[in-house]
Write an enzyme that holds these catalytic residues in place. Structure first.
Site, PDB file in Angstrom:
ATOM      1  N   ASP A 166       0.814  -1.211   0.000  1.00  0.00           N
ATOM      2  CA  ASP A 166       0.000   0.000   0.000  1.00  0.00           C
ATOM      3  C   ASP A 166       0.854   1.270   0.000  1.00  0.00           C
ATOM      4  O   ASP A 166       2.021   1.251   0.401  1.00  0.00           O
ATOM      5  CB  ASP A 166      -0.925   0.023   1.219  1.00  0.00           C
ATOM      6  CG  ASP A 166      -1.942  -1.108   1.198  1.00  0.00           C
ATOM      7  OD1 ASP A 166      -2.265  -1.578   0.094  1.00  0.00           O
ATOM      8  OD2 ASP A 166      -2.391  -1.510   2.282  1.00  0.00           O
ATOM      9  N   LYS A 167       0.234   2.357  -0.397  1.00  0.00           N
ATOM     10  CA  LYS A 167       0.901   3.662  -0.483  1.00  0.00           C
ATOM     11  C   LYS A 167       1.642   4.018   0.804  1.00  0.00           C
ATOM     12  O   LYS A 167       2.783   4.477   0.774  1.00  0.00           O
ATOM     13  CB  LYS A 167      -0.143   4.730  -0.807  1.00  0.00           C
ATOM     14  CG  LYS A 167       0.362   6.160  -0.742  1.00  0.00           C
ATOM     15  CD  LYS A 167      -0.797   7.140  -0.913  1.00  0.00           C
ATOM     16  CE  LYS A 167      -0.351   8.574  -0.666  1.00  0.00           C
ATOM     17  NZ  LYS A 167      -1.481   9.517  -0.692  1.00  0.00           N
TER      18      LYS A 167
END
Length: 325
Positions: free
Chosen positions: A160-161
């Site tokens: 994820d970011k």
């Protein structure tokens, strides 16, 4: 790169591929190979083809058997002549950007990096620049995999970011296929560190559920989904503080948001997680406190096991130090 198994079929005249032109490959099916589904047959015969890509080529009528179009479930027969019209690789609409990379390891096959916080892995709506792909396209130039007809992205897995840590990038199609298969059969070593809300009674545990799209919020994943996929997370408590715990997680499967969803489902959401947590951010964090610390895999050329680790990011270490005080 060619391994011993590849050499066996390349030296077997009954299995010889004939390249008719720059974009066409022909195969002749032997009696021993009869009965295999065509996607399985072709993916085993040629490293550049994944089964999903073969299915796409079939649906686009770019694979013919004995000069005729076929269905996706076709099973090959002795002396079938298979012709594949390979489309030109599509150039991704992604611009290389000179973004510094924290490189943990690199050779002709793979690039292993430590992804920072607030970096999206692959461009998507709202994130067309500043991504890991933009950075690796600049760093690797033309040396990235083009699996499934898309030139050069090299991405075989994502985090994820706002998750930090180890990622492997594939620099050619052979590497991409080998690593994709390891991810598929869950043989990759993946160990994460996280800080979660609450304390645990037991030092270790396992969470095993289905994970799928949330029934009402399509941006979220959920354990309350009958059509979800199996997800298994193991965890171990490393330290406990007042109302918080520092844990290690290791995965048997790799579902979207798996650790975040699983820990939230047992009442221990990751601190800073504004999607699966309480929404309160008393430590002014930028997203969930989650770090992909260890990644291990079989190298696609040497067949040796390799393992890489990334140190905890500064914000994570400072948070732990504050809790210890």
């Amino acid at each position: 790169m060619i391994n011993n198994n590849d050499m066996n079929f390349l030296n077997d005249d009954s299995n010889e591929d004939v390249i008719n032109s720059e974009n066409t490959i022909d195969f002749l099916v032997s009696a021993e190979e009869s009965g295999l589904r065509i996607d399985k047959y072709l993916s085993e015969r040629d490293e550049q083809f994944s089964r999903s890509y073969i299915q796409k080529l079939i649906s686009d009528a770019q694979i013919l058997v004995n000069g005729k179009e076929i269905k996706s479930n076709y099973k090959v027969r002795p002396n079938d002549q298979i012709s594949i019209d390979i489309p030109d690789l599509s150039e991704p609409d992604i611009l290389p950007e000179d973004i510094p990379l924290d490189i943990l390891y690199e050779d002709d096959d793979v690039l292993v990096v430590n992804k920072p916080k607030n970096m999206v892995v692959h461009p998507s709506a709202g994130h067309y620049s500043g991504t890991l792909v933009n950075a690796i396209m600049y760093h690797c130039k033309d040396q990235l995999s083009g699996i499934n007809g898309v030139m050069r992205p090299g991405i075989v897995h994502r985090i994820d970011k706002d998750t930090t840590g180890v990622l492997v990038i594939c620099k050619n199609d052979l590497s991409h296929k080998h690593l994709a298969e390891q991810f598929k059969v869950h043989s990759i070593t993946r160990r994460y560190r996280a800080i979660v809300s609450g304390n645990f009674k037991d030092e270790t545990g396992t969470i095993s559920t289905l994970i799928g799209r949330h029934p009402t919020d399509r941006k979220k994943m959920s354990v309350h989904c009958k059509s979800g996929k199996e997800a298994v997370t193991h965890y171990r408590v490393l330290e406990q503080f007042s109302n918080y715990s520092y844990i290690e997680c290791w995965l048997e499967t790799g579902r979207t948001h798996q650790i975040r969803v699983h820990m939230s489902s047992i009442g221990h959401p990751l601190i800073g997680d504004d999607v699966y947590g309480s929404g309160k951010n008393r430590f002014h964090l930028q997203g969930q406190t989650l770090h992909a610390m260890v990644l291990g895999f079989i190298h696609p050329s040497t067949n040796e096991y390799m393992e890489f680790s990334a140190p905890l990011p500064d914000y994570f270490e400072k948070l732990l130090q504050n809790f210890r005080k």
